[in-house]
Design a protein around this motif. Structure first.
Motif, PDB file in Angstrom:
ATOM      1  N   MET A 131       0.835  -1.199   0.000  1.00 45.33           N
ATOM      2  CA  MET A 131       0.000   0.000   0.000  1.00 45.33           C
ATOM      3  C   MET A 131       0.871   1.251   0.000  1.00 45.33           C
ATOM      4  SD  MET A 131      -3.328  -0.720   2.397  1.00 45.33           S
ATOM      5  CE  MET A 131      -2.445  -1.292   3.828  1.00 45.33           C
ATOM      6  N   LEU A 132       1.951   1.223   0.765  1.00 44.52           N
ATOM      7  CA  LEU A 132       2.878   2.357   0.787  1.00 44.52           C
ATOM      8  C   LEU A 132       3.508   2.579  -0.583  1.00 44.52           C
ATOM      9  CD1 LEU A 132       4.845   2.062   4.141  1.00 44.52           C
ATOM     10  CD2 LEU A 132       3.676   4.072   3.283  1.00 44.52           C
ATOM     11  N   ILE A 133       3.966   1.507  -1.198  1.00 41.21           N
ATOM     12  CA  ILE A 133       4.604   1.619  -2.510  1.00 41.21           C
ATOM     13  C   ILE A 133       3.611   2.132  -3.548  1.00 41.21           C
ATOM     14  CG2 ILE A 133       5.673   0.310  -4.390  1.00 41.21           C
ATOM     15  CD1 ILE A 133       6.984  -1.424  -2.171  1.00 41.21           C
ATOM     16  N   GLU A 134       2.387   1.658  -3.487  1.00 46.04           N
ATOM     17  CA  GLU A 134       1.370   2.138  -4.428  1.00 46.04           C
ATOM     18  C   GLU A 134       1.139   3.629  -4.233  1.00 46.04           C
ATOM     19  OE1 GLU A 134      -2.255   3.509  -5.999  1.00 46.04           O
ATOM     20  OE2 GLU A 134      -1.982   3.235  -3.841  1.00 46.04           O
ATOM     21  N   TYR A 135       1.104   4.074  -2.984  1.00 46.66           N
ATOM     22  CA  TYR A 135       0.943   5.507  -2.714  1.00 46.66           C
ATOM     23  C   TYR A 135       2.142   6.283  -3.250  1.00 46.66           C
ATOM     24  CZ  TYR A 135       0.540   9.965  -0.406  1.00 46.66           C
ATOM     25  OH  TYR A 135       0.483  11.312  -0.172  1.00 46.66           O
TER      26      TYR A 135
END
Length: 142
Positions: A131-135
């Motif tokens: 989720m962090l990487i997608e953000y």
């Protein structure tokens, strides 16, 4: 006349309820929430490195909006995953950034303690990191 007033009141009531439900159903950005909770203190809410803790660090936090630009236009997702998760951190020596994989696992164990191990801790950690990487992919400078 009474029937039309009742119908009107029902319609108004339904519209009011639907409006309240719609307001509550706003999209939740889990990646942004993860970032704000765990990264913004150093990297800043905009990801450019000016967070409130930045001046306390030995080296300046990276401008996370420039990662793809510095990598030929491609976000280095595998490297990001490794850095965030921290599994390949040498056992001796220092690391400025926290080992979030371990932190996420500890937080998850505390949060899901009532599950008594009946959850996949590794999957929870993977999900939070992804989720962090997608953000981060969404805040890249173009």
């Amino acid at each position: 006349m009474k029937t039309s007033i009742k119908v009107w009141l029902i319609v108004v009531g339904m519209a009011t309820c639907n409006g309240a439900v719609f307001a509550q159903q706003q999209k939740i950005d889990l990646g942004k929430q993860e970032f704000e909770a765990n990264c913004a203190a150093c990297h800043g809410v905009n990801g450019k490195g000016g967070g409130p803790m930045a001046d306390q660090l030995r080296s300046s936090p990276a401008d996370l909006t420039q990662l793809a630009k510095k990598n030929g236009g491609v976000l280095p997702t595998a490297r990001l995953y490794e850095v965030i998760e921290g599994a390949n951190v040498p056992s001796h020596g220092t690391r400025t950034m926290p080992v979030w994989g371990r932190e996420f696992q500890i937080e998850s164990a505390e949060f899901y303690k009532e599950a008594r191990g009946n959850y996949d801790a590794a999957a929870v950690v993977r999900g939070r990191i992804l989720m962090l990487i997608e953000y981060l992919s969404r805040i890249q400078a173009h």
